[in-house]
Design an enzyme around this catalytic site. Structure first.
Site, PDB file in Angstrom:
ATOM      1  N   TYR A  58      39.616  45.456  48.282  1.00 29.81           N
ATOM      2  CA  TYR A  58      38.035  45.905  48.162  1.00 29.81           C
ATOM      3  C   TYR A  58      37.862  46.291  49.571  1.00 29.81           C
ATOM      4  O   TYR A  58      38.593  46.335  50.540  1.00 29.81           O
ATOM      5  CB  TYR A  58      37.259  44.782  47.581  1.00 29.81           C
ATOM      6  CG  TYR A  58      37.627  44.803  46.264  1.00 29.81           C
ATOM      7  CD1 TYR A  58      37.428  45.785  45.236  1.00 29.81           C
ATOM      8  CD2 TYR A  58      38.455  43.554  45.869  1.00 29.81           C
ATOM      9  CE1 TYR A  58      38.013  45.525  43.954  1.00 29.81           C
ATOM     10  CE2 TYR A  58      39.048  43.438  44.384  1.00 29.81           C
ATOM     11  CZ  TYR A  58      38.407  44.419  43.502  1.00 29.81           C
ATOM     12  OH  TYR A  58      38.922  44.231  42.331  1.00 29.81           O
ATOM     13  N   PRO A 105      36.821  32.454  43.196  1.00 33.01           N
ATOM     14  CA  PRO A 105      35.692  33.370  42.823  1.00 33.01           C
ATOM     15  C   PRO A 105      36.251  34.251  41.717  1.00 33.01           C
ATOM     16  O   PRO A 105      37.370  34.697  41.800  1.00 33.01           O
ATOM     17  CB  PRO A 105      35.582  34.318  44.209  1.00 33.01           C
ATOM     18  CG  PRO A 105      36.733  34.058  44.903  1.00 33.01           C
ATOM     19  CD  PRO A 105      37.209  32.644  44.685  1.00 33.01           C
ATOM     20  N   ARG A 146      41.903  31.030  36.869  1.00 31.86           N
ATOM     21  CA  ARG A 146      41.944  31.027  35.598  1.00 31.86           C
ATOM     22  C   ARG A 146      41.876  29.561  34.780  1.00 31.86           C
ATOM     23  O   ARG A 146      41.350  29.492  33.805  1.00 31.86           O
ATOM     24  CB  ARG A 146      43.221  31.941  35.057  1.00 31.86           C
ATOM     25  CG  ARG A 146      43.093  33.439  35.450  1.00 31.86           C
ATOM     26  CD  ARG A 146      44.361  34.117  35.182  1.00 31.86           C
ATOM     27  NE  ARG A 146      45.096  33.756  36.493  1.00 31.86           N
ATOM     28  CZ  ARG A 146      46.235  34.328  36.753  1.00 31.86           C
ATOM     29  NH1 ARG A 146      46.699  35.300  36.090  1.00 31.86           N
ATOM     30  NH2 ARG A 146      46.878  34.148  38.013  1.00 31.86           N
TER      31      ARG A 146
HETATM   32  C1  FMN Z   1      38.916  37.332  35.833  1.00 28.68           C
HETATM   33  C2  FMN Z   1      39.003  37.134  37.263  1.00 28.68           C
HETATM   34  C3  FMN Z   1      38.070  37.770  38.093  1.00 28.68           C
HETATM   35  C4  FMN Z   1      38.240  37.432  39.576  1.00 28.68           C
HETATM   36  N1  FMN Z   1      37.329  38.078  40.457  1.00 28.68           N
HETATM   37  C5  FMN Z   1      37.495  37.876  41.559  1.00 28.68           C
HETATM   38  C6  FMN Z   1      36.460  38.018  42.647  1.00 28.68           C
HETATM   39  O1  FMN Z   1      35.259  38.482  42.114  1.00 28.68           O
HETATM   40  N2  FMN Z   1      36.610  37.699  43.774  1.00 28.68           N
HETATM   41  C7  FMN Z   1      37.808  37.560  44.114  1.00 28.68           C
HETATM   42  O2  FMN Z   1      37.765  37.313  45.430  1.00 28.68           O
HETATM   43  N3  FMN Z   1      38.786  37.204  43.575  1.00 28.68           N
HETATM   44  C8  FMN Z   1      38.662  37.406  42.218  1.00 28.68           C
HETATM   45  N4  FMN Z   1      39.428  37.176  41.338  1.00 28.68           N
HETATM   46  C9  FMN Z   1      40.867  36.416  41.873  1.00 28.68           C
HETATM   47  C10 FMN Z   1      40.915  34.983  41.787  1.00 28.68           C
HETATM   48  O3  FMN Z   1      40.062  34.404  42.819  1.00 28.68           O
HETATM   49  C11 FMN Z   1      42.143  34.141  42.050  1.00 28.68           C
HETATM   50  O4  FMN Z   1      42.575  34.669  43.312  1.00 28.68           O
HETATM   51  C12 FMN Z   1      43.239  34.526  41.218  1.00 28.68           C
HETATM   52  O5  FMN Z   1      42.798  34.393  39.584  1.00 28.68           O
HETATM   53  C13 FMN Z   1      44.661  33.655  41.215  1.00 28.68           C
HETATM   54  O6  FMN Z   1      44.200  32.372  41.030  1.00 28.68           O
HETATM   55  P1  FMN Z   1      44.678  31.533  39.540  1.00 28.68           P
HETATM   56  O7  FMN Z   1      45.878  31.810  39.430  1.00 28.68           O
HETATM   57  O8  FMN Z   1      44.259  30.085  39.603  1.00 28.68           O
HETATM   58  O9  FMN Z   1      43.949  32.338  38.469  1.00 28.68           O
HETATM   59  C14 FMN Z   1      39.668  37.128  40.015  1.00 28.68           C
HETATM   60  C15 FMN Z   1      40.506  36.646  38.980  1.00 28.68           C
HETATM   61  C16 FMN Z   1      40.417  36.710  37.453  1.00 28.68           C
HETATM   62  C17 FMN Z   1      41.441  36.276  36.785  1.00 28.68           C
END
Ligand code: FMN
Length: 364
Positions: A185, A27, A319
């Site tokens: 949150y 998400p 990402r």
């Molecule tokens: C731009 C952005 C927005 C995010 N928004 C949410 C969100 O709405 N809900 C949530 O549970 N995590 C959110 N996250 C966390 C991501 O779901 C994820 O845990 C985090 O990006 C790590 O994964 P990655 O290393 O593959 O990016 C967000 C992360 C990013 C980068």
């Protein structure tokens, strides 16, 4: 090529999920909904449809109550216009062969009066203000205000609001919902000792701190069926000024309380000193989705390592999915990844949203 050997590319099937691969889209808030109506942007259906080859898409967080909105351009799912907007998105994803869950997200204290209707105060389990960092709003970065503690009746009403949002998600054509219990949150504010100072039945003891999470998940499951409900948690994540004294005790109890419900999945963000995946995996009989949250986008190898170690059934990438709409195809082809453009992540329009190229050179 060794691509068929990547555990990420193996199909996954449980009683409730049938996924063509084990790559979930995590998400991610993108801040592109209409800031007044909270209806998703017309671009949003293209964005998710481009990513429909994910085993499972989990949407950006979507609020169940007007006070649950955390910042500019965050969508809601409480009225007919919002349901209609999301129906466009789910229709496009399904037409492209995908599966999509809506994330149900109330931010609690992680918002500001300028983001809320009528300049209302944020609500939270307890009036504990974030002091270490400002919050992003449409008027720029502002100091946090002290949130208002919700009454017991308001907490009960909010649990009902999560269930109503889940009902709206099904009306909008989603395959299921993910309750956002992570990242500091509202739900984690109930779970953590430093943000829950309540002495009603939603606080006071470990069971009291768990109660909001448990009752919210139970209410959502009763509304739409447990097989369509996931829960996301981030044990020991200090983000957003959360300090958990005993993450192992808290999350072992939470997971054990929810295990009998027969949910679609548990989504665990591993971060901090507590090794949540290894500790909780034996307590969770159903599907487990894992995620790592570090300063850099999680690598393909990290996800493969978790699956190879048997610590999860599915791995979610955040990402990498922003900048690689065709992430499963790139993994299959051992192709290089595009890098996301940081300043285009939140808000704005098509740029940095639906214009990342797929391998074939076209926007997916
Ligand atoms: C731009 C952005 C927005 C995010 N928004 C949410 C969100 O709405 N809900 C949530 O549970 N995590 C959110 N996250 C966390 C991501 O779901 C994820 O845990 C985090 O990006 C790590 O994964 P990655 O290393 O593959 O990016 C967000 C992360 C990013 C980068």
């Amino acid at each position: 090529m060794s691509h068929t050997q990547s555990p990420l590319l193996q199909p996954y099937q449980s009683d409730h999920l049938r996924l063509p691969n084990r790559i979930a889209m995590a998400p991610m808030t993108r801040g592109r909904a209409d800031d007044v109506t909270a209806v998703p942007s017309p671009l949003t259906k293209t964005y998710y449809a481009q990513r429909a080859d994910a085993g499972l898409i989990v949407t950006e967080g979507i609020w169940p109550d007007r006070l649950g909105k955390g910042g500019p351009g965050i969508p809601g799912l409480v009225d007919d216009a919002q349901v209609a907007g999301w129906r466009e998105v789910t229709g496009a994803v399904h037409a492209a062969g995908g599966r999509i869950f809506a994330q149900l997200w109330h931010v609690g204290r992680m918002t500001h009066p300028v983001t809320l209707p009528d300049g209302e105060l944020p609500v939270a389990p307890s009036p504990v203000r974030i002091a270490s960092e400002p919050i992003y709003t449409r008027e720029g970065s502002l100091d946090h205000v002290t949130p208002r503690a919700m009454t017991t009746a308001e907490a009960d009403a909010l649990i009902a609001a999560f269930a109503a949002e889940a009902r709206n998600a099904i009306r909008a054509g989603f395959d299921g919902v993910e309750v956002h219990g992570a990242n500091g949150y509202l739900i984690q504010q109930f779970l953590a000792e430093n943000t829950n100072l309540r002495d009603d039945r939603f606080g006071g003891s470990r069971n009291g701190r768990l109660r909001f999470a448990v009752e919210a998940v139970e209410a959502v499951a009763a509304e739409i069926g447990p097989e369509r409900v996931g829960l996301r948690i981030s044990p020991d994540n200090p983000e957003n000024e959360i300090a958990e004294e005993d993450p192992q005790g808290t999350y072992r109890s939470l997971v054990s309380a929810l295990a009998p419900l027969g949910l679609a999945y548990l989504h665990v963000i591993e971060r901090g000193a507590y090794g949540a995946l290894a500790d909780l995996r034996p307590l969770w009989p159903g599907t487990l989705i894992a995620n790592f949250n570090g300063p850099e986008p999680t690598t393909r190898r990290a996800g493969e390592g978790v699956l190879d170690a048997g610590l999860a059934d599915v791995f979610s990438f955040g990402r990498l999915f922003i900048s690689n709409p065709d992430l499963p195809a790139r993994i299959a082809a051992d192709a290089p990844f595009n890098r996301h453009v940081e300043h285009l992540v939140y808000g704005g329009g098509a740029e940095g949203y639906i214009d990342y190229p797929a391998l074939d050179g076209a926007s997916a």
